[in-house]
Design a protein around this motif. Structure first.
Motif, mmCIF file in Angstrom:
data_model
loop_
_atom_site.group_PDB
_atom_site.id
_atom_site.type_symbol
_atom_site.label_atom_id
_atom_site.label_comp_id
_atom_site.label_asym_id
_atom_site.label_seq_id
_atom_site.Cartn_x
_atom_site.Cartn_y
_atom_site.Cartn_z
ATOM 1 N N GLU A 151 -1.463 -2.877 -3.531
ATOM 2 C CA GLU A 151 -1.955 -1.599 -2.998
ATOM 3 C C GLU A 151 -3.456 -1.416 -3.175
ATOM 4 O OE1 GLU A 151 0.320 -1.985 -5.359
ATOM 5 O OE2 GLU A 151 0.139 -0.538 -6.979
ATOM 6 N N LEU A 161 -5.019 -5.070 2.409
ATOM 7 C CA LEU A 161 -4.814 -6.138 3.382
ATOM 8 C C LEU A 161 -3.678 -5.719 4.314
ATOM 9 C CD1 LEU A 161 -4.877 -9.217 0.967
ATOM 10 C CD2 LEU A 161 -6.786 -8.164 2.153
ATOM 11 N N TYR A 212 -0.479 -6.470 6.242
ATOM 12 C CA TYR A 212 0.539 -7.504 6.107
ATOM 13 C C TYR A 212 1.655 -7.272 7.117
ATOM 14 C CZ TYR A 212 4.391 -10.066 3.840
ATOM 15 O OH TYR A 212 5.446 -10.896 3.564
ATOM 16 N N PRO A 215 5.093 -8.990 7.954
ATOM 17 C CA PRO A 215 6.012 -10.061 7.557
ATOM 18 C C PRO A 215 6.888 -10.524 8.706
ATOM 19 C CG PRO A 215 6.876 -7.956 6.852
ATOM 20 C CD PRO A 215 5.588 -7.664 7.567
ATOM 21 N N TYR A 227 9.054 -8.287 11.010
ATOM 22 C CA TYR A 227 8.276 -7.027 11.028
ATOM 23 C C TYR A 227 8.598 -6.043 9.923
ATOM 24 C CZ TYR A 227 8.164 -9.261 15.481
ATOM 25 O OH TYR A 227 8.108 -10.219 16.440
ATOM 26 N N MET A 228 9.830 -5.984 9.478
ATOM 27 C CA MET A 228 10.204 -5.096 8.377
ATOM 28 C C MET A 228 9.696 -3.671 8.591
ATOM 29 S SD MET A 228 12.134 -6.508 6.268
ATOM 30 C CE MET A 228 12.881 -8.060 6.676
ATOM 31 N N LEU A 229 10.030 -3.123 9.745
ATOM 32 C CA LEU A 229 9.723 -1.697 9.953
ATOM 33 C C LEU A 229 10.661 -0.892 9.074
ATOM 34 C CD1 LEU A 229 9.397 -1.701 13.838
ATOM 35 C CD2 LEU A 229 7.558 -1.692 12.145
ATOM 36 N N PHE A 230 10.193 0.231 8.554
ATOM 37 C CA PHE A 230 11.045 1.065 7.701
ATOM 38 C C PHE A 230 12.138 1.678 8.593
ATOM 39 C CE2 PHE A 230 6.738 1.554 5.631
ATOM 40 C CZ PHE A 230 6.970 0.524 4.741
ATOM 41 N N PHE A 280 2.571 5.784 7.653
ATOM 42 C CA PHE A 280 2.889 5.559 6.247
ATOM 43 C C PHE A 280 1.664 5.161 5.400
ATOM 44 C CE2 PHE A 280 4.323 3.066 2.632
ATOM 45 C CZ PHE A 280 5.331 3.848 2.116
ATOM 46 N N GLY A 281 0.917 4.181 5.881
ATOM 47 C CA GLY A 281 -0.236 3.680 5.110
ATOM 48 C C GLY A 281 -1.284 4.765 4.883
ATOM 49 N N MET A 336 -0.135 7.030 2.128
ATOM 50 C CA MET A 336 -0.281 6.392 0.824
ATOM 51 C C MET A 336 -1.751 6.339 0.387
ATOM 52 S SD MET A 336 2.682 5.816 -0.241
ATOM 53 C CE MET A 336 3.428 7.144 0.687
ATOM 54 N N ARG A 384 0.960 -0.407 12.392
ATOM 55 C CA ARG A 384 1.121 0.082 11.014
ATOM 56 C C ARG A 384 0.171 -0.638 10.065
ATOM 57 N NH1 ARG A 384 6.909 -0.965 8.213
ATOM 58 N NH2 ARG A 384 6.159 -3.101 8.474
ATOM 59 N N ALA A 385 0.000 -1.950 10.291
ATOM 60 C CA ALA A 385 -0.878 -2.720 9.408
ATOM 61 C C ALA A 385 -2.350 -2.428 9.692
ATOM 62 C CB ALA A 385 -0.592 -4.211 9.570
ATOM 63 N N ILE A 443 -4.699 1.174 8.650
ATOM 64 C CA ILE A 443 -5.391 1.397 7.358
ATOM 65 C C ILE A 443 -6.736 0.660 7.312
ATOM 66 C CG2 ILE A 443 -3.265 1.825 6.054
ATOM 67 C CD1 ILE A 443 -3.592 -1.067 4.897
#
Lengths: 245, 351
Positions: free
Chosen positions: B71, B75, B77, B79, B82-85, B96-97, B100, B144-145, B148
């Motif tokens: 955190e 960077l 990331y 994956p 994609y690993m979307l929530f 989300f980012g 945070m 999403r990546a 930020i």
């Protein structure tokens, strides 16, 4: 099998319906039911706060002695519950080291609500831990990694991603814990006969007044438990989108 | 931002990342190419900060971030898969980012609106990930990546979960995105054509180590050793000995077969590599500028849609040759038929 499960309940409720009115209006019965619900609620709360972190650790981490921890968690399911009550009495009784320590702080476990809660926590905690563990295992750990890369701390990743996704499983764990606590008799009766829980009160009535006096209370307990359980199940079965901020 | 990886090592129970050294320049699109199990994802996760290396350093610009948690690295990331929530909408995923990182609600709304518009996701903002197509998921994960404003973008097999047509389309979009944003990107893949198309620089990884790095042309056309050669498509590899030299043109004996090649290699013993698509099939010998003409027999063929993979046996050596299905049919090729194979001396890579 289903018939074997359902018939005793239907039989009890149908044959005791006439005495239900009296059972509801008896102060002792009502107090015992309220004691059970309140103590089960406290036991669920305690098991949630201590059991969920343990379940998360078991689901996410490998460590030395993990199989031993696993075995310890299942112990309350394996040992007879009156034996569990005796073990708790030996540990938390006024003459033991731990029980004595609590006594000096004004907290006694014998024949108090604390004793009832302690016995309930002991016997029901495996249900919370195992349900939550399975729920956490079903959440892909990659999601936490993504959350961390987006700026979330370990706690925030847990709070915003893992916990909401495991929420339904944890809620099931809470329900099972609460239900198991309500139904506990063996451990409670040894450690804390008073204040009487519904199960202890029922046993008391049955021993002193016989089957005809115990049957309406049994029917009342069954109706209450099934109603509350069904209502909670219906609420949690709705599409659920926990808030996260 | 530039990134420098110095002597990075990490041991797991059955696997180790060994002594990785990489230097990736600001704005560069760097691809790590390797077979499954090479350690590409683990390397990316070390860079992202999910694990602490046993030795070595990760330096972003001038800051040593080796001990920083993920955190604190900022960077981007993306994956695999994609690993979307899954419990958040497209909009919430992208937001989300920013949450945070403590952006105000107003600022978040403005930035999310902009990014969704840019990514063409505005109409999908209220949709849950399970209702999105592969391409839409990939765009959401990238948005999403990128929202930020990461120092470096880390992409782990970002196109592997997509069908071939979407892959081609999104590959081009990735290239355009990189040209527009000029963000330093590390992209991990096992796909050669994806690597060749996107990379400005690339590294070949095997068994936790970097085997070769350089520009795509250097790696694809001048592989350093047999593994890289075979991995990047030099399927015809033969050990041999240089028996004649005429300046840079050499004659290599690969076992009763003489092959002409162009090389500046001084050693006598060598390995030859020829790509299957650099070899042509002739029904009869004919004069051409191709320096190598060998007589052989078709020992096998495998049809792969519009392409046929032929195995031509020349004495004891087998040559893999790729031709179109149309040529295969027009020449009436079949198992056991005698043919000639021809390839240029300059198509032969000598290692």
């Amino acid at each position: 099998m289903l018939l074997f499960l359902i018939l005793p309940i239907i039989n009890t409720v149908s044959t005791s319906a006439g005495g239900l009115g009296e059972a509801i209006t008896t102060a002792e019965t009502v107090n015992a039911i309220l004691t059970s619900f309140f103590a089960a609620y406290l036991a669920t709360l305690i098991t949630f706060f201590f059991g969920v972190p343990l379940a998360y650790t078991l689901a996410r981490h490998e460590f030395k002695g993990k199989s031993l921890v696993d075995a310890v968690i299942d112990l309350p399911i394996l040992i007879p519950h009156n034996a569990a009550g005796i073990s708790l009495l030996m540990l938390l009784g006024p003459r033991s080291l731990i029980g004595g320590g609590f006594s000096s702080l004004g907290v006694s476990f014998v024949d108090t609500i604390f004793g009832v809660v302690a016995a309930m926590v002991f016997v029901s905690s495996p249900f919370m831990i195992r349900s939550a563990e399975e729920a956490f295992k079903s959440v892909n750990p990659e999601l936490e990694k993504v959350a961390r890369s987006l700026g979330a701390s370990t706690f925030n990743a847990f709070k915003n991603v893992t916990f909401p996704l495991a929420f339904r499983g944890i809620l099931t764990g809470c329900l099972l814990t609460w239900a198991r606590s309500i139904s506990e008799f063996g451990a409670v009766v040894v450690l804390a006969y008073y204040p009487k829980t519904a199960a202890v009160h029922l046993y008391d009535v049955f021993v002193n007044w016989g089957l005809s006096a115990a049957a309406p209370i049994t029917a009342l307990l069954i109706i209450l438990a099934v109603t509350i359980f069904t209502v909670i199940k219906l609420i949690t079965a709705k599409p659920l989108k926990p808030s996260f901020s | 931002m530039s990134i420098k990886i110095e002597n990075l090592s990490k041991k797991w129970v059955n696997f180790a990342i060994k002594n990785i050294n990489l230097e990736i320049n600001r704005g560069e699109y760097f691809v790590i190419l390797g077979p499954t199990g090479a350690g590409k994802t683990l390397l990316l996760e070390l860079i992202a900060g999910f694990y602490t290396p046993d030795t070595g350093k990760i330096i972003i610009d001038t800051v040593d971030v080796t001990s920083f948690p993920p955190e604190k690295r900022r960077l981007g990331y993306v994956p695999q898969n994609y690993m979307l929530f899954p419990h958040m909408t497209v909009e919430e995923n992208v937001e989300f980012g920013l949450k945070m990182h403590g952006f105000s609600r107003l600022k978040r709304k403005k930035m999310v609106d902009e990014v969704l518009e840019l990514a063409g996701l505005s109409k999908l903002r209220s949709r849950l990930p399970e209702t999105l197509s592969g391409g839409e998921k990939q765009k959401t994960a990238l948005a999403r990546a990128l929202i930020i404003k990461p120092k470096i973008l880390l992409l782990d097999e970002p196109l592997s979960a997509l069908d071939v047509n979407t892959q081609k389309k999104l590959r081009e979009e990735l290239k355009k995105l990189h040209e527009n944003l000029n963000i330093t990107t590390i992209h991990v893949t096992h796909n050669h054509s994806e690597a060749y198309f996107l990379a400005e620089k690339l590294a070949i990884m095997k068994d936790g180590t970097i085997i070769q790095k350089g520009s795509p042309d250097e790696v694809f056309y001048k592989p350093k050793n047999n593994f890289v050669a075979s991995f990047v498509g030099f399927e015809n590899l033969f050990d041999g000995k240089i028996v004649e030299r005429h300046g840079n043109l050499v004659v290599v004996d690969i076992g009763n077969i003489k092959v002409e090649a162009v090389t500046s290699l001084e050693a006598e013993k060598c390995t030859l590599g020829v790509r299957p698509d650099d070899i042509i099939i002739l029904e009869s010998p004919s004069k051409s500028s191709m320096r190598n003409l060998l007589k052989g027999k078709i020992s096998n063929f495998i049809s792969m849609g519009s392409i046929v993979n032929l195995t031509v046996k020349v004495k004891e050596k087998s040559f893999m040759v790729l031709i179109t299905k149309r040529s295969f049919e027009e020449m009436n090729l079949q198992k056991g038929k005698e043919v000639y194979i021809a390839f240029k001396a300059s198509s032969v890579h000598v290692m």
